[in-house]
Write a protein that holds these residues in place. Structure first.
Motif, short mmCIF file in Angstrom:
data_model
loop_
_atom_site.label_atom_id
_atom_site.label_comp_id
_atom_site.label_asym_id
_atom_site.label_seq_id
_atom_site.Cartn_x
_atom_site.Cartn_y
_atom_site.Cartn_z
N LEU A 45 1.10 4.23 -2.61
CA LEU A 45 0.87 5.64 -2.23
C LEU A 45 1.97 6.55 -2.76
O LEU A 45 1.70 7.66 -3.22
CB LEU A 45 0.80 5.76 -0.71
CG LEU A 45 -0.50 5.27 -0.05
CD1 LEU A 45 -0.33 5.22 1.46
CD2 LEU A 45 -1.66 6.18 -0.43
N GLN A 105 0.83 -1.20 0.00
CA GLN A 105 0.00 0.00 0.00
C GLN A 105 0.87 1.26 0.00
O GLN A 105 0.59 2.22 -0.73
CB GLN A 105 -0.90 -0.04 1.23
CG GLN A 105 -1.93 1.03 1.28
CD GLN A 105 -2.70 0.99 2.59
OE1 GLN A 105 -2.18 0.46 3.59
NE2 GLN A 105 -3.90 1.52 2.60
N PHE A 106 1.95 1.23 0.79
CA PHE A 106 2.82 2.40 0.81
C PHE A 106 3.57 2.57 -0.51
O PHE A 106 3.80 3.68 -0.97
CB PHE A 106 3.78 2.36 2.01
CG PHE A 106 3.16 2.93 3.25
CD1 PHE A 106 3.30 4.27 3.56
CD2 PHE A 106 2.38 2.12 4.06
CE1 PHE A 106 2.68 4.80 4.68
CE2 PHE A 106 1.75 2.65 5.18
CZ PHE A 106 1.90 3.99 5.50
#
Ligand code: GTP
Ligand code: MG
Length: 171
Positions: free
Chosen positions: A44, A40-41
């Motif tokens: 992002l 997810q990071f």
């Protein structure tokens, strides 16, 4: 059945090769804001979960957010493979810096399961050989997790083990 009594003040490392079921386990047992996932990071900071050269930016951001949560006393789960000792060391240091317990939940599934899942989902841009290396790294380090500083280590070694695991929060 594995009962996992989890201290409220903990940094939980979900450790396992790709396709071992870390994200599935996290979604089942933890709230969405409690889980910080490296995928997810990476998405992002770079627009995609799979941008290989985004690791540095992704992990520094993940550690930063984890630190902000821990300083508020919020239980935090790190969903990243963490099969290498140097990756785990960062997590132990982070927990210690905030006086919370570093704990490890290890998903060490048979290679056949990992390969079958990897092939079935087909969304990971690397070969099964990469997963094999992750598993080798993981198994090499498993016995030393306590020595690395993890105060509790739970190891789940089969699909049944993973599915039967229950987490209780203890104050
Ligand atoms: P990475 O993010 O690549 O490191 O993998 P991961 O460890 O987060 O694994 P993930 O939870 O994404 O699970 C991998 C695949 O296995 C997915 O397609 C899941 O749907 C599937 N899967 C996970 N847990 C189970 C399970 O208990 N049973 C079955 N049948 N499939 C599962
Ligand atoms: Mg995942």
């Amino acid at each position: 059945m594995t009962q996992i009594p989890l201290p409220e003040l903990a940094l939980v490392a979900l450790i396992g090769a790709s396709s071992s079921g870390k994200s599935t386990f996290a979604a089942r047992h933890f709230g969405p804001f409690e889980v910080l996932s490296s995928d997810q990071f990476r998405a992002l900071v770079s627009g995609s979960e799979h941008t290989l050269d985004a690791n540095e930016a992704a992990f520094s951001s993940l550690y930063h957010v984890a630190a902000r949560r821990l300083e508020r006393g919020l239980l935090t789960v790190v969903d990243a493979t963490s099969v290498r000792a140097e990756d785990r060391r960062r997590l132990v240091e982070l927990a210690r810096a905030h006086d919370v317990l570093p704990v490890a939940i290890v998903l060490d599934l048979p290679r056949s399961v990992l390969d079958a899942r990897h092939e079935a989902r087909g969304d990971r841009p690397f070969s099964e050989a990469v997963i094999g290396r992750q598993q080798t790294d993981l198994r090499r380090g498993l016995r030393g997790l306590g020595r690395e500083g993890f105060r509790h280590v739970w190891t789940l070694r089969s699909v049944d083990d993973v599915n039967a695991a229950q987490i209780t929060r203890v104050p």
